[in-house]
Design a protein around this motif. Sequence first.
Motif, PDB file in Angstrom:
ATOM      1  N   LEU A  37       0.831  -1.201   0.000  1.00 16.66           N
ATOM      2  CA  LEU A  37       0.000   0.000   0.000  1.00 16.66           C
ATOM      3  C   LEU A  37       0.868   1.255   0.000  1.00 16.66           C
ATOM      4  CD1 LEU A  37      -2.686   1.476   0.152  1.00 16.66           C
ATOM      5  CD2 LEU A  37      -2.657   1.151   2.651  1.00 16.66           C
ATOM      6  N   LEU A  38       1.950   1.246   0.755  1.00 22.56           N
ATOM      7  CA  LEU A  38       2.824   2.404   0.824  1.00 22.56           C
ATOM      8  C   LEU A  38       3.444   2.715  -0.538  1.00 22.56           C
ATOM      9  CD1 LEU A  38       4.055   4.590   2.552  1.00 22.56           C
ATOM     10  CD2 LEU A  38       5.810   2.963   3.295  1.00 22.56           C
ATOM     11  N   LYS A  39       3.756   1.693  -1.307  1.00 24.46           N
ATOM     12  CA  LYS A  39       4.304   1.920  -2.645  1.00 24.46           C
ATOM     13  C   LYS A  39       3.225   2.468  -3.577  1.00 24.46           C
ATOM     14  CE  LYS A  39       7.537  -0.667  -4.384  1.00 24.46           C
ATOM     15  NZ  LYS A  39       8.354  -1.790  -4.897  1.00 24.46           N
ATOM     16  N   GLU A  40       1.982   2.017  -3.426  1.00 28.60           N
ATOM     17  CA  GLU A  40       0.883   2.594  -4.210  1.00 28.60           C
ATOM     18  C   GLU A  40       0.714   4.073  -3.864  1.00 28.60           C
ATOM     19  OE1 GLU A  40      -2.767   0.481  -3.730  1.00 28.60           O
ATOM     20  OE2 GLU A  40      -1.897  -1.460  -4.240  1.00 28.60           O
ATOM     21  N   GLN A  41       0.751   4.382  -2.588  1.00 28.42           N
ATOM     22  CA  GLN A  41       0.621   5.769  -2.149  1.00 28.42           C
ATOM     23  C   GLN A  41       1.794   6.609  -2.644  1.00 28.42           C
ATOM     24  OE1 GLN A  41       0.400   4.602   1.960  1.00 28.42           O
ATOM     25  NE2 GLN A  41      -1.799   4.986   2.103  1.00 28.42           N
ATOM     26  N   SER A  42       2.985   6.032  -2.646  1.00 28.52           N
ATOM     27  CA  SER A  42       4.169   6.746  -3.128  1.00 28.52           C
ATOM     28  C   SER A  42       4.051   7.071  -4.613  1.00 28.52           C
ATOM     29  CB  SER A  42       5.435   5.911  -2.887  1.00 28.52           C
ATOM     30  OG  SER A  42       5.689   5.746  -1.510  1.00 28.52           O
ATOM     31  N   GLU A  43       3.479   6.136  -5.383  1.00 26.04           N
ATOM     32  CA  GLU A  43       3.273   6.385  -6.812  1.00 26.04           C
ATOM     33  C   GLU A  43       2.367   7.592  -7.013  1.00 26.04           C
ATOM     34  OE1 GLU A  43       4.427   4.757  -9.577  1.00 26.04           O
ATOM     35  OE2 GLU A  43       5.592   3.223  -8.535  1.00 26.04           O
ATOM     36  N   ARG A  44       1.318   7.689  -6.212  1.00 22.88           N
ATOM     37  CA  ARG A  44       0.425   8.847  -6.324  1.00 22.88           C
ATOM     38  C   ARG A  44       1.122  10.119  -5.850  1.00 22.88           C
ATOM     39  NH1 ARG A  44      -3.416   4.823  -4.590  1.00 22.88           N
ATOM     40  NH2 ARG A  44      -3.333   5.461  -2.398  1.00 22.88           N
ATOM     41  N   TYR A  45       1.940   9.985  -4.821  1.00 22.74           N
ATOM     42  CA  TYR A  45       2.634  11.148  -4.248  1.00 22.74           C
ATOM     43  C   TYR A  45       3.577  11.778  -5.266  1.00 22.74           C
ATOM     44  CZ  TYR A  45       5.040  13.826  -0.556  1.00 22.74           C
ATOM     45  OH  TYR A  45       5.564  14.820   0.237  1.00 22.74           O
ATOM     46  N   ILE A  46       4.377  10.968  -5.948  1.00 23.44           N
ATOM     47  CA  ILE A  46       5.359  11.530  -6.873  1.00 23.44           C
ATOM     48  C   ILE A  46       4.717  12.061  -8.143  1.00 23.44           C
ATOM     49  CG2 ILE A  46       7.214  10.070  -5.981  1.00 23.44           C
ATOM     50  CD1 ILE A  46       6.979   8.484  -8.683  1.00 23.44           C
TER      51      ILE A  46
END
Length: 295
Positions: free
Chosen positions: A233-242
């Motif tokens: 989930l954190l990597k999914e959120q990171s994709e949206r963040y960047i």
Amino acid sequence: MAAPNYTLCDTYESVVVAASTLSRSSILILDCEARDLARPTGVLSIVSISDVDATTIFLIDALALRDSSNPALVPLFDLLSSGTVTKLMWDGRADALELRETFGVELRGVLDLQLAEVVSRKSVRRETEESRLRRLATGYFKQMRHDILRDPAAYEGIDQVSGMKNSLKACGIHDSKDAAVVALHEAKGSAMWLQRPLPKALLQYAAHDLKLIAALYTSFVRAGWINGRDLPLLKEQSERYIRTLHTRALKDLFDQRNLGMFVSLHVIDTPPPDAQLYECESCHQQNTKTIAGAC
């Protein structure tokens, strides 16, 4: 923290060697140095990339390697765009935009440590709502602290990020700025990154940033802020963040209004596919609701 060793890559042949070496790692560390990173006047200078421990560091000279169609860059671009190779970053929003604008590369597989720190407050550290509001009231919204106390619901979902300096301090990681680099920055601003040849102090500074990210990653994992359960989930959120910043003009707007201090509302909790979205007139981010004072 000792001065790091690094390899400067300013030929296409040297980038091939760097990509081959880095391809042996499933986790990389990534950072960029530039004049006015991701802004309309932005010029990418150095792409810093290493293994997870920042023991093997390559500083790729983007000014010397301007031809993004050169086949020698393909292995490097493949690493950057691979969703299976994790790229550790600290606030990769501007870096992702600059790499897209300069080389046409879409970063994937990012694990953003700045975002991980924010997410861990609630998911791991059980931060209270009172603490979140206090951070807002003593930070960006300090002139509006009475409004926050009077109407906290108006600030629901707003998360203020932490800078690297504060996170290093919180994790007990000692670091001090190189006096030579501080002097250069005071004299020339971020334009110092366009000097060629780059002073050794700047090259060491770029490499040192990777060491700091490596130290923060180790600390976050040890503390459980990053763990196997929450990692997907954190990597999914990171994709949206960047992908918060879509254009250089938007980065300019964020800087003018100091909006980079916040995580956009759609990043941590993505809207359902059928949700009605509203675009903020100030930051041009799309969300499921409008929040008073968010921008």
